[in-house]
Design an enzyme around this catalytic site. Sequence first.
Site, short mmCIF file in Angstrom:
data_model
loop_
_atom_site.label_atom_id
_atom_site.label_comp_id
_atom_site.label_asym_id
_atom_site.label_seq_id
_atom_site.Cartn_x
_atom_site.Cartn_y
_atom_site.Cartn_z
N GLN A 285 0.86 -1.18 0.00
CA GLN A 285 0.00 0.00 0.00
C GLN A 285 0.89 1.22 0.00
O GLN A 285 1.93 1.24 0.64
CB GLN A 285 -0.89 0.00 1.25
CG GLN A 285 -1.78 1.23 1.37
CD GLN A 285 -2.72 1.12 2.56
OE1 GLN A 285 -3.26 0.04 2.81
NE2 GLN A 285 -2.88 2.19 3.30
N GLY A 286 0.48 2.24 -0.75
CA GLY A 286 1.29 3.44 -0.82
C GLY A 286 0.45 4.67 -1.02
O GLY A 286 -0.77 4.67 -0.82
N CYS A 287 1.12 5.74 -1.43
CA CYS A 287 0.47 7.04 -1.53
C CYS A 287 -0.62 7.09 -2.60
O CYS A 287 -1.54 7.89 -2.49
CB CYS A 287 1.52 8.11 -1.83
SG CYS A 287 2.79 8.26 -0.57
N GLU A 290 -2.94 0.62 -3.95
CA GLU A 290 -2.55 -0.65 -3.36
C GLU A 290 -2.16 -1.64 -4.46
O GLU A 290 -2.51 -1.47 -5.62
CB GLU A 290 -3.71 -1.24 -2.56
CG GLU A 290 -4.19 -0.35 -1.44
CD GLU A 290 -5.47 -0.86 -0.79
OE1 GLU A 290 -5.78 -0.37 0.31
OE2 GLU A 290 -6.16 -1.72 -1.39
N ASP A 396 10.79 7.14 -14.02
CA ASP A 396 10.92 6.79 -12.60
C ASP A 396 11.68 5.48 -12.44
O ASP A 396 11.21 4.54 -11.81
CB ASP A 396 9.54 6.69 -11.95
CG ASP A 396 9.62 6.70 -10.43
OD1 ASP A 396 10.70 7.02 -9.89
OD2 ASP A 396 8.60 6.39 -9.78
#
Length: 543
Positions: A285-287, A290, A396
């Site tokens: 899970q992140g900013c 998920e 990225d």
Amino acid sequence: MGCIKSKENKSPAIKYRPENTPEPVSTSVSHYGAEPTTVSPCPSSSAKGTAVNFSSLSMTPFGGSSGVTPFGGASSSFSVVPSSYPAGLTGGVTIFVALYDYEARTTEDLSFKKGERFQIINNTEGDWWEARSIATGKNGYIPSNYVAPADSIQAEEWYFGKMGRKDAERLLLNPGNQRGIFLVRESETTKGAYSLSIRDWDEIRGDNVKHYKIRKLDNGGYYITTRAQFDTLQKLVKHYTEHADGLCHKLTTVCPTVKPQTQGLAKDAWEIPRESLRLEVKLGQGCFGEVWMGTWNGTTKVAIKTLKPGTMMPEAFLQEAQIMKKLRHDKLVPLYAVVSEEPIYIVTEFMSKGSLLDFLKEGDGKYLKLPQLVDMAAQIADGMAYIERMNYIHRDLRAANILVGENLVCKIADFGLARLIEDNEYTARQGAKFPIKWTAPEAALYGRFTIKSDVWSFGILQTELVTKGRVPYPGMVNREVLEQVERGYRMPCPQGCPESLHELMNLCWKKDPDERPTFEYIQSFLEDYFTATEPQYQPGENL
């Protein structure tokens, strides 16, 4: 930013096997933790596997680790890569043979076993053909990269098609393979010729791979040495399985293969209904959302990335995804399907070992030695060289956006989406969610993202590899990094890193983007890092 990261245990799952076809697998977007079952020791490591420390992981948008990682990538133009046998190009051949077993995923698919024969009814779809099983008489769709013309060289178990020398070595040197194991592939250097690659052993080098060029006669015959000529490749291979006859070792067994990924989940399975996906185990899970391990259509194991509503415009996402799915290379994670209405779902191949960053910090990767680390860097450079040829941009590139499979196979994930993010703390480029430490100064300061800014990021990624996942510029905050890099500061050579590798990093960090090397050069440099003084092809004794 309240971003959190959770990760489950991991175990072996999907293995890699380059396809028998002109261009490898599809492309994608994805990173996540590893499969939640048992920990499997890395065969190439010198120590046993260890348990994962779940408490030491930091924030990422999609469950990589170390800092924030949205997804990444932007595009300019691209070229469409042909599928295994492009529509209308089966050369009049209508009988094909299965190279692998396949279990039907939909009611329109055909299940089949390796060796089963088919009559091709319609191949205009490219990736999925309509076929009739000669054994059962049933009609249905089959993945075109799972079959080859009957009685052709492509149908031979030992023929691996368009495969590079380095990938052949990776497969042959896998743990468990013995001396004399072999494969035949297209020659990289001579059109119309082939290469025979054999696993060997000697006291000086230990396990190694020898390559022999198979040349073609004007009359259609084949030879490695002119004193032993054969009408067909099959006869040549049979001869050398019975006698070494000047080779380093006689051919023993064919290199083991693993099923390739299909091109997409099934015919016409691109924009899929949300109900066809079952989210089973949350991997991260992140900013921005998920990552889950799940199942499509009750049949197919996949990774599913769910985006928080408002992360990006669905229309812009779908447009970019259409481009991304056309990029196909065996060092890119394939994008399988999408749910294009919010919340957006992105469906990709599941990679058993999770992100490279987690693998280096918490998995078996922390036991890897320099040869394995350099080889992983070479694989990443291979995928980026393809992105370079396609005039695409990642945006990225970092260890958290590289996925690891069985036998240290690395694939690039999470490209094509970074420019679509609409979060102010990311789009500001110097906000809390932006990966400053990996970003070239011209991109961070002025938004000038190019393949050369990706080269800069690759140099940073190399430091992550050799330091086993250490955060770049240790002890420095983002603003300080930006200021110091602009003044000419570059990270010193990491402990234990050869100076020649640090020189490559510094080339990637040239202030003028045009002075940075191409990924094609980087790939060549890394692939030949330990073998630059050896001949590419062996003459053999008395050859």
